[in-house]
Enzyme design. Sequence first.
Site, PDB file in Angstrom:
ATOM      1  N   GLY A 208      56.383  49.224  82.799  1.00 48.19           N
ATOM      2  CA  GLY A 208      57.385  48.650  81.904  1.00 48.19           C
ATOM      3  C   GLY A 208      56.734  47.843  80.806  1.00 48.19           C
ATOM      4  O   GLY A 208      55.536  47.953  80.574  1.00 48.19           O
ATOM      5  N   ASN A 209      57.530  47.058  80.107  1.00 44.93           N
ATOM      6  CA  ASN A 209      56.977  46.177  79.077  1.00 44.93           C
ATOM      7  C   ASN A 209      57.791  44.889  79.048  1.00 44.93           C
ATOM      8  O   ASN A 209      58.768  44.745  79.768  1.00 44.93           O
ATOM      9  CB  ASN A 209      56.949  46.884  77.716  1.00 44.93           C
ATOM     10  CG  ASN A 209      58.324  47.285  77.264  1.00 44.93           C
ATOM     11  OD1 ASN A 209      59.174  46.446  76.998  1.00 44.93           O
ATOM     12  ND2 ASN A 209      58.580  48.598  77.209  1.00 44.93           N
ATOM     13  N   ARG A 210      57.350  43.960  78.202  1.00 44.95           N
ATOM     14  CA  ARG A 210      57.923  42.613  78.240  1.00 44.95           C
ATOM     15  C   ARG A 210      59.160  42.428  77.360  1.00 44.95           C
ATOM     16  O   ARG A 210      59.622  41.320  77.184  1.00 44.95           O
ATOM     17  CB  ARG A 210      56.876  41.603  77.776  1.00 44.95           C
ATOM     18  CG  ARG A 210      55.694  41.465  78.680  1.00 44.95           C
ATOM     19  CD  ARG A 210      54.713  40.477  78.072  1.00 44.95           C
ATOM     20  NE  ARG A 210      53.470  40.451  78.804  1.00 44.95           N
ATOM     21  CZ  ARG A 210      53.272  39.714  79.885  1.00 44.95           C
ATOM     22  NH1 ARG A 210      54.241  38.958  80.352  1.00 44.95           N
ATOM     23  NH2 ARG A 210      52.112  39.747  80.505  1.00 44.95           N
ATOM     24  N   SER A 211      59.683  43.483  76.772  1.00 37.99           N
ATOM     25  CA  SER A 211      60.821  43.305  75.861  1.00 37.99           C
ATOM     26  C   SER A 211      62.044  42.782  76.618  1.00 37.99           C
ATOM     27  O   SER A 211      62.452  43.346  77.630  1.00 37.99           O
ATOM     28  CB  SER A 211      61.154  44.638  75.182  1.00 37.99           C
ATOM     29  OG  SER A 211      62.233  44.436  74.316  1.00 37.99           O
ATOM     30  N   ALA A 275      61.739  48.642  73.002  1.00 36.00           N
ATOM     31  CA  ALA A 275      60.332  48.968  73.217  1.00 36.00           C
ATOM     32  C   ALA A 275      60.307  50.192  74.132  1.00 36.00           C
ATOM     33  O   ALA A 275      60.602  50.095  75.334  1.00 36.00           O
ATOM     34  CB  ALA A 275      59.620  47.792  73.861  1.00 36.00           C
TER      35      ALA A 275
END
Length: 400
Positions: A208-211, A275
């Site tokens: 995943g990502n931090r968005s 993102a």
Amino acid sequence: MDKPKVVLGVSGGIAAYKACELLRRLTESGHDVRVVPTASALHFVGAATWSALSGNPVSTEVWDDVHEVPHVRIGQQADLVVVAPATADTLARAAHGLADDLLTNTLLTARCPVVFAPAMHTEMWEHPATQDNVATLRARGAVVVEPAVGRLTGVDTGKGRLPDPAEIFEVCRRVLARGTAGPDLAGRHVVVSAGGTREPLDPVRFLGNRSSGKQGYALARTAAARGARVTLVAANAALPDPAGVDVVPVGTALELREAVIRAAADADAVVMAAAVADFRPAAYAAGKIKKKDGQEPEPVALVRNPDVLAEIAAGRARPGQVIVGFAAETDDVLANGRAKLKRKGCDLLVVNEVGERRTFGSEENEAVVLGADGSETPVPHGPKEALADTVWDLVAGRLA
Ligand SMILES: Cc1cc2nc3c(=O)[nH]c(=O)nc-3n(C[C@H](O)[C@H](O)[C@H](O)COP(=O)(O)O)c2cc1C
């Protein structure tokens, strides 16, 4: 300074009692509110309640206090008219210009922004007659907030619920704050993607990502307050649904692609603030990947995800559709942004610098909006809504 004058129209839906909460929020935040209920609305909440809560006289028809010509004065003097709940019947009468009670007269004489918050059973909302009436009102510049999905009268559940009064209040506050700028996106359909995709590795793990989704949600809220019909494709954002916005929840990049392409088919603008993962695990393990004693884990092979921004920019669903991308860069921000704008073929690219403690999850942002025409619009450090409004200013300019 005079208090802003708000007309609160209340029509005869079961959600009329929720308008008391909206009225309280409006009066407590310094607005002079005149409540104009329909005769049907008084079956649900009586005139005494509206009068006591607003501190103003209440009437449903044009024959009271005729010397003050209320059928024209109330609308002429208003800074905002909000109809909440708006029944199917009131939407129809407003769309067709009927003037058979005080509220519909007020709607014809008002030259200020008008917000409708419809609430009704799903069948009534989805009926082509209601949908046509809503489209007519939007095309004329009214802000019509999409109903929420949830519990309806009786045992039914579905789309048609009045959004939270706090959310309707926020829409009113934003519409009033725009003053004479008005709802410049009325009659437009915009698609916003928000959040961050998650690419599953096994049933419990993902890349995943931090968005956080906050920038995309700010874009959706501000577009709704500027009158647009908004589809928000939301990837894993733990945020409440903005009032008046159609939210399509998605998980992975492939799901996001499908939802964005479907919604973009009739959109005037698409803003890709999500993102979206560039890669996903090449294989998905149906069972949880286990540790094995004495053995190193298998490396994770990745494959590329489709480039959704480049794809929708290359195959614009309709002529003149405005495509906006976001570029989160950690270094050489402007140079990388320019190269990305060219590569993706979008009209505008919002470039901001990100890092573990910058932008992601914060309430504020700072960016430069690059235009395919060579323009450069710096947006100073400030609330994500201010950046969102700059993006919509640039989009509205291109749509006009
Ligand atoms: C219990 C009850 C609940 C109702 N709820 C709604 C509603 O939520 N939305 C709606 O459009 N009509 C609703 N109606 C129907 C309206 O009251 C009816 O169409 C009425 O003519 C609306 O008048 P108005 O638009 O002048 O307020 C309801 C009727 C009843 C009896």
